[in-house]
Design a protein around this motif. Structure first.
Motif: not given
Length: 483
Positions: A150-168
């Motif tokens: 998985i490209p590094q940018a996609m890993k960063q996007a996964i982390s950001v998405g999880i951040g929004l997910f757990i905030a939700f």
């Protein structure tokens, strides 16, 4: 040059390596302290302790094919036991501040999709089988290879998405945002509070908790998240005793009448590894196992990458330290969950609360796992934290994980579009797996239309093909005559 000058010119000796517990867990080497690890372990436990209530509710409310239900007390014991053992194993074997417990979503699949087709023993046998197959994928190196592809940018996007997910998750769990019951006749699927406005003491406790947490974080107070959880739990207990609160949800913050509760291990070992094949068609069993593996596989991948990134543990190539061991332990947790009839256990994104508190090593897991072990006997005491007191931690950690969005190159559409879909789909569909799948499919599609298909690792092509089946599972089942 004088002798004194020669001595001064020598490079200073490196500090001796830490020994004992510090050296084993690399606590000092990772810039952490015992105090941070202990606070992080407590924060993670209190943020995910709700699983001790929620998992028995979900599994205990369902009936199998023969009308049998699982005992709530036995489910609570099984849930706590698996969480305690596997969290400690992850801490010692994987050295990551990554706690494990029965996976939400997976337990719902077991309760409402699998159990009605067979007995509970057969259903839990499928979980054990799924975990064993995941372990095989790890041993063969396939699971780790997918993560490394998985490209590094996609890993960063996964982390950001999880951040929004757990905030939700935090907003929803606290009742700050709710699903509108008659969504088909309204313009939006969620709303503010229960009626379009904020009302009730529990929501007030949550709002005060968010304000307290962000204020403490802004002032860089040590133990900010844990201080907030404990403080708001005390406030919640006081509010509940003084005000007329209709409902706090899953956990009511009351001083318990009893301190000790006896564990009941009656469900341990009640599973049939291949019983499902005699209860329903082979095609149905294969599709059920496929769904479980895919969800567990990529949920864990997203969680491990996200937590490791937030803890600053990824190397320069975005790789997780000791990834093979971490994934093998996670697969073993699925086996343990099925064998104990607690459903599949998996890595918990709520571990981000502990990371936000400063945890960087597996030592924090010893604390979290120890608290889960205590919960076997002290459930009345350790489960008084209401979601409204714990949820502010999820909102705060969501913010911390969101900051990684700045590292994504938004000017390159071949990266930006898949990253956006990964980030957006996770909270909007309430699923880490869905977000990763949407991002994968968009990534390989855009690379293909740009004539860069050869730049995509073959494992990403294979994973995307599986996700295509995953998203189209309903028509696939109809074509195969499963329904």
């Amino acid at each position: 040059m004088s002798e004194a000058q020669q001595v001064d010119a020598r490079p200073s000796a490196a500090p001796p390596p830490a020994g004992g517990v510090d050296g084993f867990f690399e606590i000092s080497a990772r810039g952490s302290t015992f105090g941070r690890e202990i606070r992080g372990g407590f924060a993670t436990f209190f943020t995910m302790a709700y699983i001790l209530v929620l998992n028995p509710i979900i599994l205990g409310s369902a009936k199998d094919r023969f009308g049998h239900q699982l005992d709530a007390v036995q489910l609570t014991t099984a849930t706590a036991l698996v969480a305690a053992v596997m969290t400690i194993v992850m801490g010692v074997g994987g050295n990551l501040p990554l706690a494990l417990a029965a996976g939400l979503g997976l337990n719902a699949v077991v309760a409402f999709q699998i159990a009605p087709l067979m007995s509970w023993d057969d259903a839990m046998g499928l979980i054990v089988l799924e975990g064993l197959l995941i372990c095989v994928l790890v041993v063969t190196g396939l699971r780790e290879a997918v993560m490394r592809a998985i490209p590094q940018a996609m890993k960063q996007a996964i982390s950001v998405g999880i951040g929004l997910f757990i905030a939700f998750i935090g907003f929803v769990d606290a009742g700050f945002a709710t699903r509108i019951p008659d969504a088909a006749n309204t313009t939006v699927p969620v709303q503010l509070g229960g009626t379009g406005t904020l009302s009730g003491w529990p929501v007030l406790v949550f709002c005060l908790g968010v304000l307290l947490t962000v204020a403490l974080l802004a002032r860089k107070v040590k133990g900010a998240i844990l201080i907030s959880i404990v403080t708001m739990t005390v406030v919640a207990i006081a509010v509940d005793s003084a005000a007329d609160v209709t409902s706090w949800g899953l956990t009511t913050p009351k001083v318990p009448d009893d301190v000790v509760a006896s564990p009941d291990f009656g469900l341990l070992g009640h599973f049939s590894l291949f019983g499902a094949f005699g209860a329903t068609s082979v095609i149905t069993v294969v599709l059920l196992v496929f769904t479980l593996i895919l969800s567990d596989f990529f949920d864990t991948m997203g969680t491990v990458v996200g937590i490791s990134a937030e803890a600053g543990l990824l190397d320069e190539e975005g790789r997780v330290p000791g990834l093979g061991r971490v994934l093998l332990i996670d697969g073993a947790a699925a086996v343990a969950g099925g064998a104990a009839s607690a459903s599949s256990a998996t890595s918990y994104i709520e571990s981000a609360a502990g990371v936000g508190e400063g945890a960087r090593t597996g030592f924090a897991n010893l604390v979290t796992g120890g608290l889960f072990a205590l919960a076997l006997f002290l459930t009345p005491v350790l489960t008084i934290v209401p979601l409204q007191a714990a949820a502010p931690a999820l909102v705060a950690v969501g913010f911390l994980m969101m900051t990684q969005v700045k590292n994504i190159d938004w000017d390159r559409y071949e990266i930006a579009v898949p990253a956006f879909l990964t980030i957006a789909v996770m909270p909007f569909t309430y699923s880490i797996t869905n977000g990763i799948g949407a991002g994968f499919l968009a990534f390989v599609l855009i690379k293909a239309v740009l004539g860069k298909a050869r730049e995509v690792h073959w494992l990403l092509w294979a994973a995307s093909a599986l996700f295509l089946v995953y998203f189209a599972i309903d028509p696939v089942e109809q074509l195969l005559g499963v329904r």
